[in-house]
Design a protein around this motif. Structure first.
Motif, PDB file in Angstrom:
ATOM      1  N   PHE A   9       0.813  -1.215   0.000  1.00 36.07           N
ATOM      2  CA  PHE A   9       0.000   0.000   0.000  1.00 36.07           C
ATOM      3  C   PHE A   9       0.852   1.272   0.000  1.00 36.07           C
ATOM      4  N   PRO A  10       1.913   1.364   0.821  1.00 33.10           N
ATOM      5  CA  PRO A  10       2.766   2.555   0.726  1.00 33.10           C
ATOM      6  C   PRO A  10       3.370   2.735  -0.663  1.00 33.10           C
ATOM      7  N   TYR A  11       3.731   1.626  -1.298  1.00 33.03           N
ATOM      8  CA  TYR A  11       4.298   1.699  -2.651  1.00 33.03           C
ATOM      9  C   TYR A  11       3.280   2.293  -3.626  1.00 33.03           C
ATOM     10  N   LEU A  12       2.046   1.806  -3.556  1.00 23.74           N
ATOM     11  CA  LEU A  12       1.012   2.326  -4.450  1.00 23.74           C
ATOM     12  C   LEU A  12       0.689   3.785  -4.139  1.00 23.74           C
ATOM     13  N   GLU A  13       0.677   4.134  -2.855  1.00 22.39           N
ATOM     14  CA  GLU A  13       0.408   5.527  -2.479  1.00 22.39           C
ATOM     15  C   GLU A  13       1.483   6.459  -3.032  1.00 22.39           C
ATOM     16  N   GLY A  16       0.639   7.563  -6.463  1.00 23.40           N
ATOM     17  CA  GLY A  16      -0.583   8.323  -6.700  1.00 23.40           C
ATOM     18  C   GLY A  16      -1.889   7.623  -6.399  1.00 23.40           C
ATOM     19  N   TRP A  17      -1.848   6.402  -5.893  1.00 20.48           N
ATOM     20  CA  TRP A  17      -3.087   5.684  -5.598  1.00 20.48           C
ATOM     21  C   TRP A  17      -3.614   6.060  -4.218  1.00 20.48           C
ATOM     22  N   GLU A  18      -4.935   6.170  -4.114  1.00 19.85           N
ATOM     23  CA  GLU A  18      -5.599   6.279  -2.821  1.00 19.85           C
ATOM     24  C   GLU A  18      -6.142   4.895  -2.471  1.00 19.85           C
ATOM     25  N   ILE A  19      -5.839   4.425  -1.278  1.00 21.71           N
ATOM     26  CA  ILE A  19      -6.193   3.061  -0.883  1.00 21.71           C
ATOM     27  C   ILE A  19      -7.301   3.085   0.160  1.00 21.71           C
ATOM     28  N   GLU A  20      -8.340   2.294  -0.068  1.00 21.83           N
ATOM     29  CA  GLU A  20      -9.366   2.045   0.937  1.00 21.83           C
ATOM     30  C   GLU A  20      -9.473   0.535   1.124  1.00 21.83           C
ATOM     31  N   ILE A  21      -9.630   0.097   2.365  1.00 21.57           N
ATOM     32  CA  ILE A  21      -9.649  -1.328   2.680  1.00 21.57           C
ATOM     33  C   ILE A  21     -10.957  -1.677   3.369  1.00 21.57           C
ATOM     34  N   GLY A  37       0.976   2.036   4.995  1.00 21.96           N
ATOM     35  CA  GLY A  37       0.603   3.351   4.513  1.00 21.96           C
ATOM     36  C   GLY A  37      -0.500   3.967   5.353  1.00 21.96           C
ATOM     37  N   ASP A  38      -1.338   4.762   4.700  1.00 24.11           N
ATOM     38  CA  ASP A  38      -2.400   5.476   5.422  1.00 24.11           C
ATOM     39  C   ASP A  38      -3.741   5.288   4.718  1.00 24.11           C
ATOM     40  N   PRO A  39      -4.215   4.044   4.614  1.00 26.03           N
ATOM     41  CA  PRO A  39      -5.475   3.804   3.911  1.00 26.03           C
ATOM     42  C   PRO A  39      -6.690   4.135   4.771  1.00 26.03           C
ATOM     43  N   VAL A  40      -7.815   4.371   4.108  1.00 25.84           N
ATOM     44  CA  VAL A  40      -9.099   4.458   4.801  1.00 25.84           C
ATOM     45  C   VAL A  40      -9.565   3.026   5.050  1.00 25.84           C
ATOM     46  N   ILE A  41      -9.972   2.730   6.273  1.00 28.61           N
ATOM     47  CA  ILE A  41     -10.361   1.365   6.627  1.00 28.61           C
ATOM     48  C   ILE A  41     -11.855   1.309   6.917  1.00 28.61           C
ATOM     49  N   HIS A  42     -12.547   0.402   6.228  1.00 27.85           N
ATOM     50  CA  HIS A  42     -13.971   0.172   6.453  1.00 27.85           C
ATOM     51  C   HIS A  42     -14.129  -1.213   7.076  1.00 27.85           C
ATOM     52  N   GLN A  43     -14.671  -1.275   8.270  1.00 24.94           N
ATOM     53  CA  GLN A  43     -14.905  -2.563   8.921  1.00 24.94           C
ATOM     54  C   GLN A  43     -16.342  -3.000   8.659  1.00 24.94           C
ATOM     55  N   VAL A 356       7.832  -7.318  -7.445  1.00 24.79           N
ATOM     56  CA  VAL A 356       6.424  -7.726  -7.451  1.00 24.79           C
ATOM     57  C   VAL A 356       5.499  -6.513  -7.352  1.00 24.79           C
ATOM     58  N   HIS A 357       5.833  -5.554  -6.495  1.00 23.94           N
ATOM     59  CA  HIS A 357       4.983  -4.370  -6.336  1.00 23.94           C
ATOM     60  C   HIS A 357       4.876  -3.576  -7.630  1.00 23.94           C
ATOM     61  N   GLU A 358       5.968  -3.479  -8.366  1.00 29.08           N
ATOM     62  CA  GLU A 358       5.921  -2.750  -9.633  1.00 29.08           C
ATOM     63  C   GLU A 358       5.038  -3.471 -10.646  1.00 29.08           C
ATOM     64  N   GLU A 359       5.094  -4.796 -10.665  1.00 27.63           N
ATOM     65  CA  GLU A 359       4.225  -5.565 -11.561  1.00 27.63           C
ATOM     66  C   GLU A 359       2.751  -5.362 -11.192  1.00 27.63           C
ATOM     67  N   ILE A 360       2.457  -5.331  -9.902  1.00 31.39           N
ATOM     68  CA  ILE A 360       1.077  -5.104  -9.457  1.00 31.39           C
ATOM     69  C   ILE A 360       0.614  -3.709  -9.859  1.00 31.39           C
ATOM     70  N   ARG A 361       1.476  -2.713  -9.670  1.00 32.86           N
ATOM     71  CA  ARG A 361       1.114  -1.337 -10.044  1.00 32.86           C
ATOM     72  C   ARG A 361       0.778  -1.248 -11.533  1.00 32.86           C
ATOM     73  N   LYS A 362       1.587  -1.866 -12.367  1.00 36.86           N
ATOM     74  CA  LYS A 362       1.338  -1.822 -13.809  1.00 36.86           C
ATOM     75  C   LYS A 362      -0.002  -2.463 -14.153  1.00 36.86           C
TER      76      LYS A 362
END
Length: 372
Positions: A9-13, A16-21, A37-43, A356-362
């Motif tokens: 998640f920090p890598y994606l952030e 430029g990605w905004e992460i919500e979980i 990272g600093d994602p928004v978390i929905h339980q 691996v993170h770069e492959e996921i981002r692409k």
């Protein structure tokens, strides 16, 4: 969560990605920004096991969340969350959905129950833009099971879903802590240590470890067995296995550890008698710390262990063969060292988290762009 997404998640952030979980409850005390990272978390209210009445409530909570905003990509992974999340995405016309497929939960099932779980996977795959198996063999099995067509599959590099932080899992990491732990456990400095890391359950082949250890001790009397992992009463091991772990000579069961690196640093050889895996991530962690492995030649393991390079593969269920392979490596320091170095080099080259993170981002950016 820690193993599956640490560092991603920090890598994606940073790109430029905004992460919500969206998660089904649980303890978030270990959810620190450095790793996640600093994602928004929905339980949400999600039951782990199939429960039709309660699952309607879980689906409603997913649909309510997805109705609140449009997402560029919806990433689903664990079985129940994947089913409810993909259906909710279809109902709310949100997405596209990426289905990261980790393991065939129906591997050891049969009859109607197996067909039911295959049907669930078919539904999720049909509602997904891409299905991302965490190993090549797992992808072949999904096609063979009729879960999806091959053209819907996408593979991340050589496998795995998050890679290995090769700086964190490195030779010499936690060496001081391992020395302290060895002393606390009463393991002599020159005693070889067989190590197992994983859940203490039947499908991991844990019931075979007493025989493996006993056979090794017959030839290498000083050999100790160290186990790291929790019990799980959904697939319990035999009472005699637990008795061996609790009272056996030169056996040390450490239970669950959020950070297993000290235990890895203690090990001389990783023994892994699992009957199947989606992808044996612990085998890569061991290899990254220059610990060769002996494991069964089964799905999800044979890709994580390069046979005769980073370890040795033996036929599934062959405890005697696992013991013999372990003895051969422990009695040949040059072989053990060669496998240790080769295993580390392979992980750095093919499975490092940065790769691996770069492959996921692409992949995510390509899917998001296609959906706009």
């Amino acid at each position: 969560m820690a193993t599956l997404y640490r560092g991603l998640f920090p890598y994606l952030e940073r790109h430029g990605w905004e992460i919500e979980i969206a998660i089904g409850g649980g303890d978030l005390s270990g959810f620190n920004p450095a790793d996640f990272g600093d994602p928004v978390i929905h339980q949400l209210t999600i039951e782990r096991e199939l429960s039709p009445i309660k699952d309607i409530g879980g689906l409603a909570s997913f649909a309510k969340l997805l109705s609140s905003r449009k997402y560029d990509v919806i990433h689903v992974s664990t079985p129940k969350a994947s089913l409810l999340g993909s259906i909710a995405a279809a109902l709310t016309r949100n997405g596209p959905v990426v289905f990261v497929y980790r393991r065939r939960v129906y591997e050891l099932m049969s009859g109607m129950k197996q067909r039911l779980y295959i049907g669930v996977d078919k539904v999720i795959a049909a509602l997904s833009k891409k299905v991302v198996p965490i190993s090549r063999e797992l992808g072949d099995q999904l096609v063979g099971d009729g879960v999806c067509k091959r053209e819907k599959l996408h593979f991340i590099g050589s496998g795995s879903s998050n890679g290995i932080n090769v700086d964190r899992f490195a030779p010499g990491a936690e060496a001081k802590g391992a020395a302290v732990l060895r002393a606390e456990l009463g393991i002599p400095a020159d005693a070889p240590v067989l190590l197992f890391v994983g859940r203490i359950i039947g499908e991991k082949g844990v019931d075979l470890l007493p025989e493996v250890h006993s056979r090794v001790k017959e030839r290498i009397p000083g050999a100790h067995l160290v186990l790291v992992g929790p019990e799980d009463d959904r697939d319990p091991v035999k009472p005699e296995t637990l008795n061996y772990f609790g009272k056996g000579d030169q056996v040390h069961w450490l239970g669950y550890r959020s950070d297993p690196r000290t235990a890895y640093a203690l090990g001389d050889l990783f023994v892994f008698p699992s009957y199947f895996e989606g992808f044996g991530n612990v085998l890569l962690e061991a290899a990254a710390m220059e610990i060769p492995s002996v494991a069964f030649d089964v799905s999800g393991v044979r890709e994580a262990v390069a046979n005769d390079v980073s370890g040795t593969l033996v036929p599934s269920g062959d405890a005697a063969g696992m013991a013999e392979a372990s003895i051969a490596i422990l009695n040949d320091p040059a072989l053990r060292e060669r496998m240790a170095k080769a295993g580390r080099e392979r992980v750095v080259r093919e499975y490092a988290s940065a790769v691996v993170h770069e492959e996921i981002r692409k992949l995510l950016e390509a899917i998001a762009e296609a959906g706009r």
